[in-house]
Design a protein around this motif. Structure first.
Motif, PDB file in Angstrom:
ATOM      1  N   GLY A  28       8.961  10.350   7.070  1.00  0.00           N
ATOM      2  CA  GLY A  28       8.229   9.679   6.006  1.00  0.00           C
ATOM      3  C   GLY A  28       6.773  10.065   5.995  1.00  0.00           C
ATOM      4  N   LEU A  29       6.206  10.053   4.813  1.00  0.00           N
ATOM      5  CA  LEU A  29       4.778  10.279   4.638  1.00  0.00           C
ATOM      6  C   LEU A  29       4.320   9.369   3.511  1.00  0.00           C
ATOM      7  CD1 LEU A  29       2.298  11.881   5.500  1.00  0.00           C
ATOM      8  CD2 LEU A  29       2.881  13.573   3.781  1.00  0.00           C
ATOM      9  N   GLY A  30       3.347   8.516   3.814  1.00  0.00           N
ATOM     10  CA  GLY A  30       2.910   7.532   2.838  1.00  0.00           C
ATOM     11  C   GLY A  30       1.415   7.452   2.728  1.00  0.00           C
ATOM     12  N   VAL A  31       0.986   6.480   1.937  1.00  0.00           N
ATOM     13  CA  VAL A  31      -0.420   6.261   1.686  1.00  0.00           C
ATOM     14  C   VAL A  31      -0.689   4.760   1.732  1.00  0.00           C
ATOM     15  CG1 VAL A  31      -0.157   6.171  -0.831  1.00  0.00           C
ATOM     16  CG2 VAL A  31      -2.325   6.883   0.138  1.00  0.00           C
ATOM     17  N   GLY A  32      -1.885   4.406   2.136  1.00  0.00           N
ATOM     18  CA  GLY A  32      -2.275   3.002   2.201  1.00  0.00           C
ATOM     19  C   GLY A  32      -3.727   2.829   1.837  1.00  0.00           C
ATOM     20  N   LYS A  33      -4.106   1.559   1.621  1.00  0.00           N
ATOM     21  CA  LYS A  33      -5.496   1.243   1.283  1.00  0.00           C
ATOM     22  C   LYS A  33      -5.885  -0.069   1.951  1.00  0.00           C
ATOM     23  CE  LYS A  33      -8.842   0.697  -2.381  1.00  0.00           C
ATOM     24  NZ  LYS A  33      -9.884   1.592  -2.024  1.00  0.00           N
ATOM     25  N   VAL A  34      -7.073  -0.077   2.533  1.00  0.00           N
ATOM     26  CA  VAL A  34      -7.666  -1.266   3.138  1.00  0.00           C
ATOM     27  C   VAL A  34      -8.813  -1.700   2.237  1.00  0.00           C
ATOM     28  CG1 VAL A  34      -8.855  -2.188   5.156  1.00  0.00           C
ATOM     29  CG2 VAL A  34      -7.047  -0.490   5.447  1.00  0.00           C
ATOM     30  N   PHE A  35      -8.850  -3.008   1.905  1.00  0.00           N
ATOM     31  CA  PHE A  35      -9.909  -3.505   1.019  1.00  0.00           C
ATOM     32  C   PHE A  35     -10.146  -4.993   1.272  1.00  0.00           C
ATOM     33  CE2 PHE A  35      -5.836  -3.741  -1.086  1.00  0.00           C
ATOM     34  CZ  PHE A  35      -5.816  -5.026  -1.637  1.00  0.00           C
ATOM     35  N   PRO A  36     -11.354  -5.457   0.948  1.00  0.00           N
ATOM     36  CA  PRO A  36     -11.640  -6.886   1.095  1.00  0.00           C
ATOM     37  C   PRO A  36     -10.914  -7.677   0.006  1.00  0.00           C
ATOM     38  CG  PRO A  36     -13.554  -5.750   0.213  1.00  0.00           C
ATOM     39  CD  PRO A  36     -12.536  -4.704   0.521  1.00  0.00           C
ATOM     40  N   LEU A  37     -10.431  -8.860   0.387  1.00  0.00           N
ATOM     41  CA  LEU A  37      -9.723  -9.722  -0.548  1.00  0.00           C
ATOM     42  C   LEU A  37     -10.182 -11.154  -0.287  1.00  0.00           C
ATOM     43  CD1 LEU A  37      -7.505  -9.911  -2.734  1.00  0.00           C
ATOM     44  CD2 LEU A  37      -5.881 -10.262  -0.890  1.00  0.00           C
ATOM     45  N   GLY A  38     -11.107 -11.625  -1.107  1.00  0.00           N
ATOM     46  CA  GLY A  38     -11.691 -12.939  -0.854  1.00  0.00           C
ATOM     47  C   GLY A  38     -12.458 -12.907   0.454  1.00  0.00           C
ATOM     48  N   GLY A  39     -12.112 -13.801   1.372  1.00  0.00           N
ATOM     49  CA  GLY A  39     -12.759 -13.827   2.681  1.00  0.00           C
ATOM     50  C   GLY A  39     -11.962 -13.097   3.739  1.00  0.00           C
ATOM     51  N   SER A  40     -10.916 -12.387   3.365  1.00  0.00           N
ATOM     52  CA  SER A  40     -10.090 -11.678   4.336  1.00  0.00           C
ATOM     53  C   SER A  40     -10.077 -10.180   4.036  1.00  0.00           C
ATOM     54  CB  SER A  40      -8.664 -12.236   4.327  1.00  0.00           C
ATOM     55  OG  SER A  40      -8.061 -12.000   3.077  1.00  0.00           O
ATOM     56  N   VAL A  41      -9.329  -9.450   4.829  1.00  0.00           N
ATOM     57  CA  VAL A  41      -9.168  -8.011   4.634  1.00  0.00           C
ATOM     58  C   VAL A  41      -7.686  -7.740   4.389  1.00  0.00           C
ATOM     59  CG1 VAL A  41      -9.377  -5.741   5.708  1.00  0.00           C
ATOM     60  CG2 VAL A  41     -11.127  -7.469   6.110  1.00  0.00           C
ATOM     61  N   ALA A  42      -7.377  -6.975   3.353  1.00  0.00           N
ATOM     62  CA  ALA A  42      -5.992  -6.643   3.017  1.00  0.00           C
ATOM     63  C   ALA A  42      -5.729  -5.175   3.312  1.00  0.00           C
ATOM     64  CB  ALA A  42      -5.718  -6.938   1.548  1.00  0.00           C
ATOM     65  N   ASN A  43      -4.510  -4.897   3.724  1.00  0.00           N
ATOM     66  CA  ASN A  43      -4.045  -3.544   3.987  1.00  0.00           C
ATOM     67  C   ASN A  43      -2.682  -3.414   3.315  1.00  0.00           C
ATOM     68  OD1 ASN A  43      -3.149  -1.128   4.981  1.00  0.00           O
ATOM     69  ND2 ASN A  43      -3.199  -1.718   7.136  1.00  0.00           N
ATOM     70  N   VAL A  44      -2.574  -2.601   2.287  1.00  0.00           N
ATOM     71  CA  VAL A  44      -1.297  -2.376   1.605  1.00  0.00           C
ATOM     72  C   VAL A  44      -0.901  -0.910   1.780  1.00  0.00           C
ATOM     73  CG1 VAL A  44      -1.585  -4.208  -0.078  1.00  0.00           C
ATOM     74  CG2 VAL A  44      -2.414  -1.951  -0.619  1.00  0.00           C
ATOM     75  N   PHE A  45       0.407  -0.672   1.886  1.00  0.00           N
ATOM     76  CA  PHE A  45       0.870   0.698   2.069  1.00  0.00           C
ATOM     77  C   PHE A  45       2.260   0.866   1.478  1.00  0.00           C
ATOM     78  CE2 PHE A  45       2.044  -1.649   5.869  1.00  0.00           C
ATOM     79  CZ  PHE A  45       3.383  -1.344   6.013  1.00  0.00           C
ATOM     80  N   VAL A  46       2.600   2.106   1.171  1.00  0.00           N
ATOM     81  CA  VAL A  46       3.938   2.487   0.732  1.00  0.00           C
ATOM     82  C   VAL A  46       4.258   3.845   1.360  1.00  0.00           C
ATOM     83  CG1 VAL A  46       3.150   3.558  -1.419  1.00  0.00           C
ATOM     84  CG2 VAL A  46       5.500   2.749  -1.241  1.00  0.00           C
ATOM     85  N   GLU A  47       5.492   3.967   1.837  1.00  0.00           N
ATOM     86  CA  GLU A  47       5.885   5.194   2.529  1.00  0.00           C
ATOM     87  C   GLU A  47       7.353   5.523   2.234  1.00  0.00           C
ATOM     88  OE1 GLU A  47       6.618   6.657   7.085  1.00  0.00           O
ATOM     89  OE2 GLU A  47       5.075   5.156   6.733  1.00  0.00           O
ATOM     90  N   PRO A  48       7.606   6.485   1.353  1.00  0.00           N
ATOM     91  CA  PRO A  48       8.982   6.946   1.155  1.00  0.00           C
ATOM     92  C   PRO A  48       9.462   7.695   2.398  1.00  0.00           C
ATOM     93  CG  PRO A  48       7.523   7.753  -0.573  1.00  0.00           C
ATOM     94  CD  PRO A  48       6.673   7.131   0.464  1.00  0.00           C
ATOM     95  N   GLN A  49      10.724   7.461   2.773  1.00  0.00           N
ATOM     96  CA  GLN A  49      11.288   8.104   3.950  1.00  0.00           C
ATOM     97  C   GLN A  49      12.640   8.725   3.597  1.00  0.00           C
ATOM     98  OE1 GLN A  49      11.544   4.995   6.885  1.00  0.00           O
ATOM     99  NE2 GLN A  49       9.355   5.079   7.331  1.00  0.00           N
ATOM    100  N   MET A  50      12.795   9.993   3.914  1.00  0.00           N
ATOM    101  CA  MET A  50      14.064  10.699   3.723  1.00  0.00           C
ATOM    102  C   MET A  50      14.706  10.916   5.090  1.00  0.00           C
ATOM    103  SD  MET A  50      12.878  13.482   0.841  1.00  0.00           S
ATOM    104  CE  MET A  50      14.216  14.537   1.305  1.00  0.00           C
ATOM    105  N   SER A  51      16.010  10.794   5.162  1.00  0.00           N
ATOM    106  CA  SER A  51      16.713  10.999   6.427  1.00  0.00           C
ATOM    107  C   SER A  51      16.848  12.493   6.707  1.00  0.00           C
ATOM    108  CB  SER A  51      18.096  10.358   6.388  1.00  0.00           C
ATOM    109  OG  SER A  51      17.982   8.963   6.345  1.00  0.00           O
ATOM    110  N   VAL A  52      16.310  12.916   7.831  1.00  0.00           N
ATOM    111  CA  VAL A  52      16.467  14.289   8.294  1.00  0.00           C
ATOM    112  C   VAL A  52      17.876  14.464   8.848  1.00  0.00           C
ATOM    113  CG1 VAL A  52      15.604  16.018   9.912  1.00  0.00           C
ATOM    114  CG2 VAL A  52      14.020  14.446   8.814  1.00  0.00           C
ATOM    115  N   TYR A  53      18.355  13.422   9.536  1.00  0.00           N
ATOM    116  CA  TYR A  53      19.704  13.430  10.101  1.00  0.00           C
ATOM    117  C   TYR A  53      20.223  12.006  10.114  1.00  0.00           C
ATOM    118  CZ  TYR A  53      23.489  14.023  13.449  1.00  0.00           C
ATOM    119  OH  TYR A  53      24.704  14.024  14.047  1.00  0.00           O
ATOM    120  N   HIS A  54      21.421  11.791   9.617  1.00  0.00           N
ATOM    121  CA  HIS A  54      22.064  10.487   9.722  1.00  0.00           C
ATOM    122  C   HIS A  54      23.565  10.661   9.885  1.00  0.00           C
ATOM    123  CE1 HIS A  54      22.302  11.204   5.360  1.00  0.00           C
ATOM    124  NE2 HIS A  54      23.352  10.411   5.355  1.00  0.00           N
TER     125      HIS A  54
END
Length: 74
Positions: A27-53
């Motif tokens: 898998g290879l994905g992307v994410g973003k960290v940003f302030p959200l109100g008084g907290s910190v948010a981290n969102v990410f998405v990562e598509p993953q393909m099976s090399v072997y199953h």
């Protein structure tokens, strides 16, 4: 990458030698960290393909996504 953006890769493999079941994704994905109100948010998405199953009901493609929130200690 900059401005809170980053690349990520966290594929989790399953190796069950007793039942002869294997899942090895890539898998290879992307994410973003940003302030959200008084907290910190981290969102990410990562598509993953099976090399072997091998085994019944295992995915050949999956999408791993999430949201992490960090709240300040008061």
């Amino acid at each position: 990458i900059g401005k809170g953006w980053y690349f990520r890769s966290t594929p989790l493999s399953i190796l069950d030698f007793q039942n002869d079941v294997y899942l090895v994704p890539f898998g290879l994905g992307v994410g973003k960290v940003f302030p959200l109100g008084g907290s910190v948010a981290n969102v990410f998405v990562e598509p993953q393909m099976s090399v072997y199953h091998k085994g019944s009901g295992l995915p050949s493609f999956q999408v791993f996504f999430g949201l992490n929130l960090q709240f300040p200690k008061k």
